[in-house]
Design an enzyme around this catalytic site. Structure first.
Site, PDB file in Angstrom:
ATOM      1  N   HIS A 104      -2.677   6.956  -0.800  1.00 44.68           N
ATOM      2  CA  HIS A 104      -3.666   7.522   0.137  1.00 44.68           C
ATOM      3  C   HIS A 104      -3.143   8.167   1.408  1.00 44.68           C
ATOM      4  CE1 HIS A 104      -6.856   4.689  -1.787  1.00 44.68           C
ATOM      5  NE2 HIS A 104      -6.656   5.782  -2.471  1.00 44.68           N
ATOM      6  N   HIS A 127       0.847  -1.202   0.000  1.00 46.95           N
ATOM      7  CA  HIS A 127       0.000   0.000   0.000  1.00 46.95           C
ATOM      8  C   HIS A 127       0.882   1.251   0.000  1.00 46.95           C
ATOM      9  CE1 HIS A 127      -3.230   2.676   0.496  1.00 46.95           C
ATOM     10  NE2 HIS A 127      -3.921   2.088   1.460  1.00 46.95           N
ATOM     11  N   TYR A 185      -0.708   7.264   3.557  1.00 47.31           N
ATOM     12  CA  TYR A 185      -0.153   6.450   4.643  1.00 47.31           C
ATOM     13  C   TYR A 185       1.380   6.483   4.598  1.00 47.31           C
ATOM     14  CZ  TYR A 185      -5.022   5.450   5.134  1.00 47.31           C
ATOM     15  OH  TYR A 185      -6.371   5.621   5.321  1.00 47.31           O
TER      16      TYR A 185
HETATM   17  C1  LIG Z   1     -14.934   1.704   3.066  1.00 47.83           C
HETATM   18  C2  LIG Z   1     -13.676   1.939   2.279  1.00 47.83           C
HETATM   19  C3  LIG Z   1     -12.498   1.384   2.736  1.00 47.83           C
HETATM   20  C4  LIG Z   1     -11.308   1.521   1.991  1.00 47.83           C
HETATM   21  N1  LIG Z   1     -10.176   0.913   2.421  1.00 47.83           N
HETATM   22  C5  LIG Z   1      -9.066   0.926   1.654  1.00 47.83           C
HETATM   23  C6  LIG Z   1      -7.926   0.168   2.002  1.00 47.83           C
HETATM   24  O1  LIG Z   1      -7.900  -0.556   3.006  1.00 47.83           O
HETATM   25  N2  LIG Z   1      -6.843   0.240   1.191  1.00 47.83           N
HETATM   26  C7  LIG Z   1      -6.838   1.004   0.057  1.00 47.83           C
HETATM   27  O2  LIG Z   1      -5.841   1.038  -0.656  1.00 47.83           O
HETATM   28  N3  LIG Z   1      -7.928   1.718  -0.311  1.00 47.83           N
HETATM   29  C8  LIG Z   1      -9.034   1.677   0.439  1.00 47.83           C
HETATM   30  N4  LIG Z   1     -10.160   2.338   0.019  1.00 47.83           N
HETATM   31  C9  LIG Z   1     -10.184   2.941  -1.322  1.00 47.83           C
HETATM   32  C10 LIG Z   1     -10.759   1.931  -2.328  1.00 47.83           C
HETATM   33  O3  LIG Z   1      -9.889   0.822  -2.501  1.00 47.83           O
HETATM   34  C11 LIG Z   1     -10.989   2.565  -3.711  1.00 47.83           C
HETATM   35  O4  LIG Z   1      -9.775   2.995  -4.260  1.00 47.83           O
HETATM   36  C12 LIG Z   1     -11.938   3.736  -3.597  1.00 47.83           C
HETATM   37  O5  LIG Z   1     -13.119   3.360  -2.922  1.00 47.83           O
HETATM   38  C13 LIG Z   1     -12.329   4.278  -4.987  1.00 47.83           C
HETATM   39  O6  LIG Z   1     -12.938   3.291  -5.750  1.00 47.83           O
HETATM   40  P1  LIG Z   1     -14.551   3.260  -5.948  1.00 47.83           P
HETATM   41  O7  LIG Z   1     -14.919   4.578  -6.582  1.00 47.83           O
HETATM   42  O8  LIG Z   1     -14.756   2.092  -6.886  1.00 47.83           O
HETATM   43  O9  LIG Z   1     -15.176   3.088  -4.622  1.00 47.83           O
HETATM   44  C14 LIG Z   1     -11.335   2.256   0.775  1.00 47.83           C
HETATM   45  C15 LIG Z   1     -12.527   2.841   0.347  1.00 47.83           C
HETATM   46  C16 LIG Z   1     -13.694   2.677   1.066  1.00 47.83           C
HETATM   47  C17 LIG Z   1     -14.977   3.281   0.534  1.00 47.83           C
END
Ligand SMILES: Cc1cc2nc3c(=O)[nH]c(=O)nc-3n(C[C@H](O)[C@H](O)[C@H](O)COP(=O)(O)O)c2cc1C
Length: 378
Positions: free
Chosen positions: A179, A176, A181
């Site tokens: 975002h 990862h 981190y």
């Molecule tokens: C509830 C939630 C938890 C997430 N947890 C992670 C995570 O653990 N690791 C990560 O890289 N991104 C995380 N994300 C980002 C998602 O992997 C994804 O990139 C983001 O939701 C955008 O895609 P979408 O428009 O299809 O939802 C999270 C997003 C949501 C909504």
């Protein structure tokens, strides 16, 4: 005989040694239901619900050490107990023919003393505290800047976590690096104010991330390693003044490893996939294209995709695979719904990060179970 055209998202794809039967990937999603940082049996239900034969799933972000944690009840993979707890979950996915990668992370300063061992300060590239977020009410503690001589220890935590993930049965790991981190706290110039060999120039700022990738590749092999990056993101006070240069540099570092499996990148703006397409915000802006073109392995794009944009981007060759977050969270049978053109369940944001083992987690209905209630919409 009726000939049905296969939509681009449902076309098979060979990712390294993995024969994927379609392009719809489960994005990593933190769900905060691993009590005491130990994955629970309900996760086996959740992940196997989202498994298809030949489908790729990426696990929720999973801590590499006790200092890596920033969310309550998020899983880890640094103890033997955690490794053992992952095994039946990975098994459940494999029994249904899925390919399962473990996303490994360290949150760095996106944490607070209450979540840290002995109430210590979270560690980071910097001692600058994240601005409190009025909207979410989140307060992050003032971090402690890692000493230069501590950094290799954290690199080693990633290496060991990757080894543990393979022992738990995962097919590979996703590092990862997105975002805001820890890896990004080093990579991005808004958060890195160091004056040692891990700060300053782009090469120096990327040194920690590159060391993590190198160590993980050495440990488990490039063919089992993917990396998630978000050069354009500006989450949690992590932003870079030159995202193109940052993304380009990192892709070139990844290319140094022959056969590094995939590069997973976030689109510049995360739009809400339940938004109406009329306002045009669902259009993917193509800004990842230079990275896609430069990267030698499989490319995964994520962020704001719906079925139409996913199909278009795969057909255009803009990406090999598309990771779906919120839509897959709410639709355990998302690939099938895409294939059939079926309506989608709406996601419920209020249960994204709650701790219930069922509600908002394993109770989103499958197509066959659906009634004509308010749970579905066109
Ligand atoms: C509830 C939630 C938890 C997430 N947890 C992670 C995570 O653990 N690791 C990560 O890289 N991104 C995380 N994300 C980002 C998602 O992997 C994804 O990139 C983001 O939701 C955008 O895609 P979408 O428009 O299809 O939802 C999270 C997003 C949501 C909504």
């Amino acid at each position: 005989m009726v000939h049905q055209e296969v939509i681009p998202l449902m076309k098979p794809y060979k990712m390294g040694q993995f024969e994927l039967s379609h392009r719809v990937v489960l994005a990593p999603l933190t769900r905060c239901r691993s009590y005491g940082n130990v994955p629970q049996p309900h996760a086996a239900v959740y992940y196997s619900q989202r498994t298809t034969r030949g489908g790729l799933l990426i696990s929720e972000a999973t801590g590499v050490s006790a200092t890596a944690q920033g969310y309550p009840e998020a899983p880890g993979i640094w103890t033997q107990e955690q490794v053992e707890a992952w095994k039946p979950i990975v098994d459940a996915v494999h029994r249904k023919g899925g390919v399962f990668f473990c996303q490994i992370w360290h949150v760095g300063r996106v944490s607070n003393n209450g979540l840290q061992p002995d109430g210590q300060a979270p560690v980071s590239s910097t001692d600058k505290q994240i601005t409190p977020d009025a909207e979410s009410g989140m307060v992050y503690s003032k971090p402690r800047r890692l000493r230069t001589d501590e950094i290799l220890g954290i690199v080693d935590d990633f290496r060991r976590a990757a080894r543990n993930a393979i022992e738990a049965g995962f097919d590979g790991v996703e590092i990862h690096g997105a975002h805001g981190y820890l890896l990004e706290q080093f990579m991005k110039d808004s958060a890195n104010d160091r004056d040692d060999e891990y700060g300053g120039s782009l090469e120096n700022r990327c040194r920690f991330a590159v060391e993590v990738v190198d160590a993980v590749v050495r440990e488990v092999g490039a063919h089992r390693v993917g990396v998630r990056l978000s050069p354009f993101a500006d989450f949690i006070d992590c932003v870079d003044s030159d995202p193109m240069a940052l993304g380009d540099y990192m892709v070139r570092q990844l290319n140094k490893h022959d056969g590094l499996l995939y590069c997973h990148m976030i689109e510049p703006r995360m739009v809400d996939p339940s938004q109406d397409a009329v306002d045009g915000r669902r259009q993917i802006p193509h800004r990842l294209l230079p990275f896609r073109n430069a990267f030698k392995g499989t490319f995964i794009a994520a962020g704001g995709y719906n079925k139409e944009e996913g199909n278009k981007m795969v057909a255009d060759g803009y990406t090999d695979l598309v990771a779906y977050g919120r839509l897959f969270l709410a639709n355990p049978d998302l690939p099938r719904r895409f294939e059939l053109g079926a309506p989608l369940n709406k996601y419920n944001r209020s249960t994204f990060y709650t701790q219930d083992p069922v509600v908002g987690y394993t109770d989103y209905p499958f197509l066959d179970e659906e009634t004509n209630d308010s749970n579905s919409h066109a």
